[in-house]
Structures are given as structure tokens and as C-alpha cells.
Design a protein around this motif. Structure first.
Motif, PDB file in Angstrom:
ATOM      1  N   GLU A  34     113.936  -2.870 -27.777  1.00 30.02           N
ATOM      2  CA  GLU A  34     112.988  -3.668 -26.994  1.00 30.02           C
ATOM      3  C   GLU A  34     113.238  -5.170 -27.112  1.00 30.02           C
ATOM      4  N   VAL A  35     114.116  -5.551 -28.024  1.00 33.97           N
ATOM      5  CA  VAL A  35     114.367  -6.973 -28.267  1.00 33.97           C
ATOM      6  C   VAL A  35     115.826  -7.289 -27.968  1.00 33.97           C
ATOM      7  N   ARG A 102     121.710 -31.040 -36.956  1.00 33.35           N
ATOM      8  CA  ARG A 102     122.430 -32.133 -37.612  1.00 33.35           C
ATOM      9  C   ARG A 102     123.941 -31.968 -37.461  1.00 33.35           C
ATOM     10  N   GLU A 103     124.353 -30.786 -37.076  1.00 37.40           N
ATOM     11  CA  GLU A 103     125.754 -30.472 -36.825  1.00 37.40           C
ATOM     12  C   GLU A 103     125.774 -29.302 -35.850  1.00 37.40           C
ATOM     13  N   THR A 104     126.938 -28.925 -35.379  1.00 40.62           N
ATOM     14  CA  THR A 104     127.013 -27.778 -34.480  1.00 40.62           C
ATOM     15  C   THR A 104     126.478 -26.537 -35.190  1.00 40.62           C
ATOM     16  N   CYS A 105     125.570 -25.852 -34.536  1.00 39.21           N
ATOM     17  CA  CYS A 105     124.929 -24.672 -35.120  1.00 39.21           C
ATOM     18  C   CYS A 105     125.167 -23.457 -34.225  1.00 39.21           C
ATOM     19  N   GLU A 106     125.211 -22.305 -34.853  1.00 36.51           N
ATOM     20  CA  GLU A 106     125.207 -21.054 -34.098  1.00 36.51           C
ATOM     21  C   GLU A 106     123.888 -20.352 -34.381  1.00 36.51           C
ATOM     22  N   VAL A 107     123.239 -19.896 -33.327  1.00 41.85           N
ATOM     23  CA  VAL A 107     121.925 -19.269 -33.479  1.00 41.85           C
ATOM     24  C   VAL A 107     121.851 -17.991 -32.656  1.00 41.85           C
ATOM     25  N   TYR A 108     120.994 -17.083 -33.113  1.00 46.58           N
ATOM     26  CA  TYR A 108     120.550 -15.985 -32.268  1.00 46.58           C
ATOM     27  C   TYR A 108     119.292 -16.468 -31.554  1.00 46.58           C
ATOM     28  N   VAL A 109     119.225 -16.223 -30.263  1.00 44.87           N
ATOM     29  CA  VAL A 109     118.066 -16.628 -29.469  1.00 44.87           C
ATOM     30  C   VAL A 109     117.304 -15.376 -29.049  1.00 44.87           C
ATOM     31  N   PHE A 110     116.015 -15.325 -29.415  1.00 45.34           N
ATOM     32  CA  PHE A 110     115.156 -14.197 -29.070  1.00 45.34           C
ATOM     33  C   PHE A 110     114.039 -14.669 -28.148  1.00 45.34           C
ATOM     34  N   ASP A 111     113.653 -13.808 -27.226  1.00 42.96           N
ATOM     35  CA  ASP A 111     112.499 -14.092 -26.382  1.00 42.96           C
ATOM     36  C   ASP A 111     111.226 -13.990 -27.219  1.00 42.96           C
ATOM     37  N   ARG A 112     110.381 -14.993 -27.139  1.00 47.02           N
ATOM     38  CA  ARG A 112     109.170 -15.053 -27.961  1.00 47.02           C
ATOM     39  C   ARG A 112     108.274 -13.835 -27.750  1.00 47.02           C
ATOM     40  N   LEU A 113     108.053 -13.453 -26.501  1.00 42.17           N
ATOM     41  CA  LEU A 113     107.156 -12.333 -26.210  1.00 42.17           C
ATOM     42  C   LEU A 113     107.729 -11.017 -26.717  1.00 42.17           C
ATOM     43  N   GLU A 114     109.037 -10.845 -26.612  1.00 40.33           N
ATOM     44  CA  GLU A 114     109.655  -9.615 -27.108  1.00 40.33           C
ATOM     45  C   GLU A 114     109.494  -9.495 -28.619  1.00 40.33           C
ATOM     46  N   MET A 116     107.149 -10.941 -30.470  1.00 47.21           N
ATOM     47  CA  MET A 116     105.734 -10.747 -30.767  1.00 47.21           C
ATOM     48  C   MET A 116     105.311  -9.301 -30.511  1.00 47.21           C
ATOM     49  N   GLU A 117     105.705  -8.749 -29.375  1.00 47.17           N
ATOM     50  CA  GLU A 117     105.340  -7.370 -29.051  1.00 47.17           C
ATOM     51  C   GLU A 117     105.962  -6.385 -30.032  1.00 47.17           C
ATOM     52  N   TYR A 118     107.191  -6.662 -30.449  1.00 46.46           N
ATOM     53  CA  TYR A 118     107.844  -5.773 -31.410  1.00 46.46           C
ATOM     54  C   TYR A 118     107.106  -5.784 -32.749  1.00 46.46           C
ATOM     55  N   LEU A 119     106.768  -6.960 -33.240  1.00 47.33           N
ATOM     56  CA  LEU A 119     106.091  -7.043 -34.530  1.00 47.33           C
ATOM     57  C   LEU A 119     104.702  -6.418 -34.471  1.00 47.33           C
ATOM     58  N   PHE A 120     104.018  -6.574 -33.349  1.00 53.79           N
ATOM     59  CA  PHE A 120     102.706  -5.949 -33.199  1.00 53.79           C
ATOM     60  C   PHE A 120     102.807  -4.424 -33.165  1.00 53.79           C
ATOM     61  N   SER A 121     103.972  -3.915 -32.776  1.00 51.92           N
ATOM     62  CA  SER A 121     104.151  -2.461 -32.717  1.00 51.92           C
ATOM     63  C   SER A 121     104.375  -1.855 -34.098  1.00 51.92           C
ATOM     64  N   LEU A 122     104.674  -2.691 -35.082  1.00 49.22           N
ATOM     65  CA  LEU A 122     104.903  -2.213 -36.441  1.00 49.22           C
ATOM     66  C   LEU A 122     103.598  -2.224 -37.227  1.00 49.22           C
ATOM     67  N   GLN A 123     103.370  -1.199 -37.984  1.00 50.11           N
ATOM     68  CA  GLN A 123     102.152  -1.129 -38.784  1.00 50.11           C
ATOM     69  C   GLN A 123     102.057  -2.302 -39.757  1.00 50.11           C
ATOM     70  N   GLU A 124     103.213  -2.727 -40.280  1.00 52.73           N
ATOM     71  CA  GLU A 124     103.220  -3.788 -41.281  1.00 52.73           C
ATOM     72  C   GLU A 124     103.915  -5.047 -40.767  1.00 52.73           C
ATOM     73  N   GLY A 125     104.001  -5.174 -39.440  1.00 52.24           N
ATOM     74  CA  GLY A 125     104.694  -6.319 -38.865  1.00 52.24           C
ATOM     75  C   GLY A 125     104.078  -7.649 -39.240  1.00 52.24           C
ATOM     76  N   TRP A 126     102.768  -7.658 -39.457  1.00 49.40           N
ATOM     77  CA  TRP A 126     102.080  -8.915 -39.782  1.00 49.40           C
ATOM     78  C   TRP A 126     102.533  -9.500 -41.116  1.00 49.40           C
ATOM     79  N   ILE A 127     103.114  -8.647 -41.983  1.00 47.43           N
ATOM     80  CA  ILE A 127     103.583  -9.158 -43.275  1.00 47.43           C
ATOM     81  C   ILE A 127     104.706 -10.169 -43.063  1.00 47.43           C
TER      82      ILE A 127
END
Length: 221
Positions: A34-35, A102-114, A116-127
Motif C-alpha cells: 500500500e506504500v 548540507r550536501e547531496t543527499c539520497e532519500v526515499y520519498v513516501f506519500d504522507r497519506l499512504e 499515515m494510512e499504513y500506520l493506522f492499519s497496524l495495531q501498534e503503529g502508533w508506537i
């Protein structure tokens, strides 16, 4: 305090650290259908998060260094293995600080809503939210502690902390070249003239070694 007490009712501290750290969160997000994650290279001097603005993305740093700035004050740095953007995840509120590379960075970019919805789907996502928020609070408390120190003691402590996090060991411990004199002056809240005087004193004491290559700050072992 209540959240922490409830956590302790269910898990001991070590269990939380073992199973709900940032690496576990990244693994879960990358494995979720889903993400979606995109890999992006970000040039030096670009803003990932802008103070006073909302963002539609959450970032995970895989390489590079970025500064954390509120107003004119730089109060920390983020490197590989850390998430950016969790503070506005729930309500997409305006960010309270700016994250700038501060220098060239490499990042993973995730959609905020995806995310949030994924963590809410986990029983312990709020941790995960709790632990990321705790990490941010600890960073701010550490900076406040540094600001209570004076002169050489402050510069010594803050450079040692940067070396512990970002330094590479050669004959001396070398800070990345992105930690210029201006960058360190902003972070330590000293003028460039004051910083220059303190650097001379730390070199006389043997704490700082002469600059090498492109790196100005080198700490003696």
C-alpha cells in the motif's frame, strides 16, 4: 508521561527499541503493497521541509546530511537512517522548522497519506509515532543543554557530539566538509570571530588537530 506509562504496561523498554525502531519502520514501509517509495537525489542547499509550510511527503535519509533550522537558529542535523516529516504527518499542519540539505543527499520519498494510512492499519503503529516524537524531543533537549554551556566548553561538547554522529576515523576524527566554520558558528551560536578564538584555544589544548584535505574540523583521538 501517560503514553509512556501505557507503553511500559505492554512492553519493556528494550522490546520497544528492538521491534519499533526506525529501521523496523522503514522495512515495514518498503515491504507494504500500500506504500510506494521513490528514490531521489537532492542537491546541496535544497529544502526538504520548509518552516511555516505543510508537506505531502515523508522522507527517509539514506545518505547525506541536512540541517534543522527554526527561524535563524540551527539546532541540529539529520543523517542517514532518520525520517523527516513525521511532525506534520497526522494533520498536515505547517512545519515548525526547516530541513535543508548540507550536501547531496539520497532519500526515499513516501506519500504522507499512504504512510499515515499504513500506520493506522497496524495495531501498534502508533508506537512508531511515539518513538519518532521522542527522538525529536531528545534532540531539542540536547541542544538546550549545549546552549547552557559557555565558551570552550560549549564548542568542545558540540563538536564531540557531531564527531560521534558524523565523524570518520583516520589518524584523527574528521567531520564532513559540509561542517564549515559558518555552519558550526550558526549551530553553536557563536560569531565567526568568537569561533576563531575558541578554535585556537582548542587546538592549543590538543582537542582539535590541524585541518586536512577539505575538512576544517578534525578532532584528536
Amino acid at each position: 508521561m501517560m503514553i509512556r506509562a501505557n507503553l511500559m504496561d505492554l512492553y519493556n523498554e528494550q522490546a520497544i527499541l528492538d521491534h519499533f525502531d526506525t529501521q523496523s519502520l522503514l522495512k515495514n514501509l518498503m515491504e507494504s503493497k500500500e506504500v510506494n517509495a521513490q528514490v531521489k537525489k537532492v542537491k546541496r542547499g535544497q529544502e526538504l521541509i520548509s518552516e511555516g509550510e505543510s508537506t505531502d511527503y515523508v522522507y527517509y535519509m539514506t545518505s547525506g546530511i541536512a540541517s534543522i533550522k527554526k527561524g535563524t537558529n540551527t539546532f541540529g542535523f539529520i543523517g542517514a537512517g532518520q525520517f523527516v516529516g513525521f511532525d506534520t504527518l497526522f494533520l498536515n499542519e505547517s512545519s515548525t522548522y526547516t530541513i535543508r540539505t548540507r550536501e547531496t543527499c539520497e532519500v526515499y520519498v513516501f506519500d504522507r497519506l499512504e504512510v499515515m494510512e499504513y500506520l493506522f492499519s497496524l495495531q501498534e503503529g502508533w508506537i512508531f509515532f511515539y518513538l519518532v516524537e521522542k527522538e525529536e524531543s531528545q534532540r531539542l533537549l540536547k541542544y538546550q543543554h549545549f546552549m547552557r554551556l559557555k565558551g570552550v566548553a560549549r564548542l568542545d561538547a558540540m563538536l564531540q557530539d557531531l564527531a560521534d554522529t558524523f565523524g570518520t576515523e583516520e589518524d584523527v576524527i574528521v567531520l564532513p566538509k559540509c561542517f564549515s566554520k559558518q555552519c558550526v558558528a550558526d549551530y553553536t551560536n557563536f560569531s565567526l570571530n568568537t569561533l576563531a578564538s575558541l578554535i585556537k584555544e582548542l587546538r592549543r589544548e590538543g582537542f582539535l588537530a590541524p585541518a586536512i584535505k577539505d575538512s576544517f574540523f578534525c578532532l584528536s583521538k
